[in-house]
Write an enzyme that holds these catalytic residues in place. Structure first.
Site, PDB file in Angstrom:
ATOM      1  N   GLU A  97      21.253  73.134  40.951  1.00 14.60           N
ATOM      2  CA  GLU A  97      20.452  71.859  41.388  1.00 14.60           C
ATOM      3  C   GLU A  97      19.465  71.845  40.603  1.00 14.60           C
ATOM      4  OE1 GLU A  97      19.390  69.105  42.612  1.00 14.60           O
ATOM      5  OE2 GLU A  97      20.656  68.503  44.281  1.00 14.60           O
TER       6      GLU A  97
ATOM      7  N   ASP B 157      23.787  62.139  44.837  1.00 14.92           N
ATOM      8  CA  ASP B 157      22.841  63.171  45.111  1.00 14.92           C
ATOM      9  C   ASP B 157      21.637  63.040  44.050  1.00 14.92           C
ATOM     10  OD1 ASP B 157      21.289  65.518  45.547  1.00 14.92           O
ATOM     11  OD2 ASP B 157      22.952  66.574  45.953  1.00 14.92           O
TER      12      ASP B 157
END
Length: 305
Positions: A36, A234
């Site tokens: 991430e 996301d």
């Protein structure tokens, strides 16, 4: 009719101008639990990213060498740079937004609102005026997987703005189920925010919303900008021409500023986030679950790296 060529799905002819059709998706690093928060440091020619469940942050140089940048990382998730080039990080473990100073020390920018702990700051962006915006869903306190299980103290899952002068924290948007990635248009008049609540409730639409803001960051209007048809949105980035590049279950979805999906970069793993980078700024680094991928495009970030 959609046309799939190599790793590209072309939904609109305008997408061809944004991609290098001879470029191929490269897996440049692998062996992670869940990548991430990629952020490019042009002055050092390296990429930083989070490996959330492993509780660490990693660095990768252009030659593909990967090493640990910070561990433990307080379950760091989203990362960005501020106007002075300092690293700004969302930390699930400490339920805070932090800044890494030039000397390596860490300053807490926000960890509470109205006397109660934040949920688990997820992603962050910094405006050119220094204002820090971040999302605060509950993913980091739902279990011990990417943080520490706890009951939420906030009455909303909000989008917050930290004033660069006064340090005051305000909840600017409070009607999300689970706000996630966020990014500004090149003129900073539009804030894009991902709704990822379908991760735990399939009735929540997988959409990106667009908020028109005034100079003080107050919302003037908002609308659904785009819908993700595979998985959920996301992390996202906006290029210099205002195109929105969003993560999805099947790769990266690229949207025209009018909301039309132009096409996809197909990735063999679920994508959580992305950023522009590389020596000339025209590569996209993709955080794809266990791996980092890279591909050259005909676009560059709306903000300097």
């Amino acid at each position: 009719m959609n046309q799939i060529t190599s790793c590209y799905q072309i939904d609109d002819p305008r997408f061809r101008a944004l991609i290098q059709q001879n470029a191929r998706l490269q897996r440049v690093a692998t062996g992670f639990e869940w990548t991430e928060g990629p952020v490019w440091f042009a002055d050092h020619l390296l990429l930083l990213f989070s490996d959330i469940p492993a509780n660490r942050m990693m660095r990768m140089t252009l030659d593909g060498h990967v090493s640990e940048f910070r561990g433990p990382s307080n379950y760091a998730n989203g990362n960005t740079r501020d106007v002075e080039g300092r690293l700004v990080t969302c930390q699930h473990g400490s339920r805070s937004v932090t800044r890494t100073e030039v000397d390596g020390s860490i300053t807490v920018l926000a960890d509470s609102f109205e006397g109660k702990r934040l949920n688990s700051p997820n992603d962050v962006v910094v405006q050119s005026n220094g204002a820090v915006w971040f999302t605060d869903p509950t993913y980091g306190i739902l279990s011990d997987y990417e943080g520490y299980e706890a009951d939420p103290e906030q009455g909303c899952h909000g989008v917050y703005r930290l004033d660069p002068v006064t340090g005051d924290l305000r909840a600017m948007i409070i009607d999300f189920v689970q706000p996630n990635g966020l990014a500004f248009s090149p003129d900073e008049k539009t804030l894009y925010v991902a709704e990822s609540g379908s991760s735990h409730n399939l009735e929540v639409p997988s959409v990106i919303r667009a908020f028109q803001l005034n100079d003080d960051g107050e919302v003037l209007s908002n609308k659904v900008f785009a819908t993700i048809d595979q998985g959920l949105p996301d992390g996202m980035r906006v290029d210099a021409q205002g195109h929105v590049w969003s993560s999805a279950a099947d790769g990266i979805h690229c949207f025209h500023p009018d909301g039309t999906r132009l096409g996809k970069i197909l990735v063999p793993e679920v994508v959580a986030n992305l950023c522009f980078g590389g020596p000339r700024g025209n590569r996209i680094f993709i955080a794809g679950t266990t791996s980092i991928y890279m591909i050259a495009v005909n676009a560059k970030s709306a903000v300097s790296g």
